[in-house]
Design a protein around this motif. Structure first.
Motif, PDB file in Angstrom:
ATOM      1  N   VAL A 124       0.834  -1.200   0.000  1.00  0.00           N
ATOM      2  CA  VAL A 124       0.000   0.000   0.000  1.00  0.00           C
ATOM      3  C   VAL A 124       0.870   1.252   0.000  1.00  0.00           C
ATOM      4  O   VAL A 124       0.617   2.206  -0.752  1.00  0.00           O
ATOM      5  CB  VAL A 124      -0.945  -0.002   1.219  1.00  0.00           C
ATOM      6  CG1 VAL A 124      -1.660   1.344   1.350  1.00  0.00           C
ATOM      7  CG2 VAL A 124      -1.963  -1.126   1.091  1.00  0.00           C
ATOM      8  N   ARG A 125       1.909   1.271   0.822  1.00  0.00           N
ATOM      9  CA  ARG A 125       2.769   2.459   0.881  1.00  0.00           C
ATOM     10  C   ARG A 125       3.482   2.681  -0.455  1.00  0.00           C
ATOM     11  O   ARG A 125       3.693   3.821  -0.867  1.00  0.00           O
ATOM     12  CB  ARG A 125       3.779   2.336   2.022  1.00  0.00           C
ATOM     13  CG  ARG A 125       3.149   2.547   3.398  1.00  0.00           C
ATOM     14  CD  ARG A 125       4.138   3.148   4.377  1.00  0.00           C
ATOM     15  NE  ARG A 125       3.505   3.510   5.640  1.00  0.00           N
ATOM     16  CZ  ARG A 125       2.978   4.702   5.905  1.00  0.00           C
ATOM     17  NH1 ARG A 125       2.996   5.653   4.980  1.00  0.00           N
ATOM     18  NH2 ARG A 125       2.440   4.962   7.081  1.00  0.00           N
ATOM     19  N   ARG A 126       3.855   1.610  -1.129  1.00  0.00           N
ATOM     20  CA  ARG A 126       4.474   1.745  -2.460  1.00  0.00           C
ATOM     21  C   ARG A 126       3.500   2.405  -3.434  1.00  0.00           C
ATOM     22  O   ARG A 126       3.869   3.296  -4.199  1.00  0.00           O
ATOM     23  CB  ARG A 126       4.874   0.371  -2.998  1.00  0.00           C
ATOM     24  CG  ARG A 126       6.217  -0.149  -2.511  1.00  0.00           C
ATOM     25  CD  ARG A 126       6.551  -1.395  -3.297  1.00  0.00           C
ATOM     26  NE  ARG A 126       7.907  -1.853  -3.051  1.00  0.00           N
ATOM     27  CZ  ARG A 126       8.662  -2.455  -3.951  1.00  0.00           C
ATOM     28  NH1 ARG A 126       8.200  -2.659  -5.177  1.00  0.00           N
ATOM     29  NH2 ARG A 126       9.878  -2.866  -3.659  1.00  0.00           N
ATOM     30  N   LEU A 127       2.258   1.944  -3.426  1.00  0.00           N
ATOM     31  CA  LEU A 127       1.266   2.501  -4.327  1.00  0.00           C
ATOM     32  C   LEU A 127       1.040   3.985  -4.047  1.00  0.00           C
ATOM     33  O   LEU A 127       0.951   4.803  -4.966  1.00  0.00           O
ATOM     34  CB  LEU A 127      -0.060   1.742  -4.202  1.00  0.00           C
ATOM     35  CG  LEU A 127      -0.065   0.272  -4.643  1.00  0.00           C
ATOM     36  CD1 LEU A 127      -1.431  -0.347  -4.359  1.00  0.00           C
ATOM     37  CD2 LEU A 127       0.276   0.145  -6.118  1.00  0.00           C
ATOM     38  N   VAL A 128       0.945   4.324  -2.771  1.00  0.00           N
ATOM     39  CA  VAL A 128       0.719   5.720  -2.386  1.00  0.00           C
ATOM     40  C   VAL A 128       1.914   6.578  -2.793  1.00  0.00           C
ATOM     41  O   VAL A 128       1.755   7.675  -3.349  1.00  0.00           O
ATOM     42  CB  VAL A 128       0.461   5.824  -0.875  1.00  0.00           C
ATOM     43  CG1 VAL A 128       0.455   7.278  -0.420  1.00  0.00           C
ATOM     44  CG2 VAL A 128      -0.858   5.147  -0.509  1.00  0.00           C
ATOM     45  N   ALA A 129       3.133   6.082  -2.542  1.00  0.00           N
ATOM     46  CA  ALA A 129       4.346   6.849  -2.864  1.00  0.00           C
ATOM     47  C   ALA A 129       4.475   7.074  -4.368  1.00  0.00           C
ATOM     48  O   ALA A 129       5.000   8.102  -4.805  1.00  0.00           O
ATOM     49  CB  ALA A 129       5.575   6.126  -2.334  1.00  0.00           C
TER      50      ALA A 129
END
Length: 232
Positions: free
Chosen positions: A82-87
């Motif tokens: 999820v953090r990868r997608l957001v970043a």
């Protein structure tokens, strides 16, 4: 619904949920190399490599609203995904759901880590968690294969660090068992620090391994998200 299983498991771990999900929802369970129909592929021990591979495969699915689910140790790669997608500024999930897992700020990695334990100790620990089928315990060849998978998976989650960053701009829901002897309610509630949106903690009358018991609740969560989508 993109689901990350616990260590040692594959896509079949989420089969108990299928009868409870609305027909409009597709359950897409992560199946890492080395198990089920990918049994001939080399096991991965690097969490970043696993997420690199997953991102490419999942990208075509992200044109529809989606939720990311991480069960137990699967909550670590799920949250990092999820953090990868957001970043990256691309599509983000409408919600993150984790189960039987402590929040990132409450997380500890054992010393020595589980992936370095001798085979007997590693299997004993997993049996205590309640997630090992009896047919595996009774078959030496299956046990040997499963031990390799466990060791690789534990190496992934124990060496994959949570990325520091601001709270996620999306709701987080946590599902756990009241009788979980490995993850306390306080540790589950620590997930509230990972979001600046809605947070919910649902406790079921279950222990640590709650995939079977969680099916009806996951169905209700899915229907709630569909209703939210319909309301615009």
């Amino acid at each position: 619904m993109i689901c990350f299983p616990h260590v040692g498991a594959g896509a079949a771990a989420f089969k108990p949920w299928l009868d409870h999900l609305p027909p409009e929802v597709d359950l897409c369970a992560v199946r890492s190399p080395g198990r089920e129909n990918r049994v001939r592929e080399a096991l991965l021990t690097d969490g970043q490599a696993l997420l690199d591979d997953l991102e490419a495969q999942v990208a075509p699915l992200l044109d529809l609203p989606f939720v990311v689910v991480g069960h137990c140790s699967g909550s670590v790669p799920a949250t990092e995904f999820v953090r990868r997608l957001v970043a990256a500024g691309g599509p983000a999930p409408v919600e993150l759901v984790v189960s039987s897992a402590e929040g990132p700020r409450a997380r500890t990695v054992e010393d020595p880590p589980l992936h370095r334990l001798p085979p007997g100790e590693l299997i004993e620990r997993v049996v205590k968690y309640g997630g090992m089928a009896e047919q595996v315990l009774d078959d030496p060849d299956l046990m040997a294969m499963f031990e390799r998978i466990l060791r690789a998976d534990y190496q992934v989650v124990e060496t994959l660090a949570y990325t520091a960053g601001p709270p996620l701009d999306l709701p987080v829901t946590v599902v756990g068992g009241r009788r979980d002897e490995f993850v306390s309610c306080q540790a589950m509630a620590a997930w509230s620090a990972e979001t600046d949106r809605e947070f919910a903690l649902h406790l079921l009358d279950a222990g640590h391994y709650i995939l079977n018991e969680a099916g009806p609740l996951m169905g209700r969560i899915a229907r709630r998200l569909l209703e939210r989508k319909a309301d615009g």
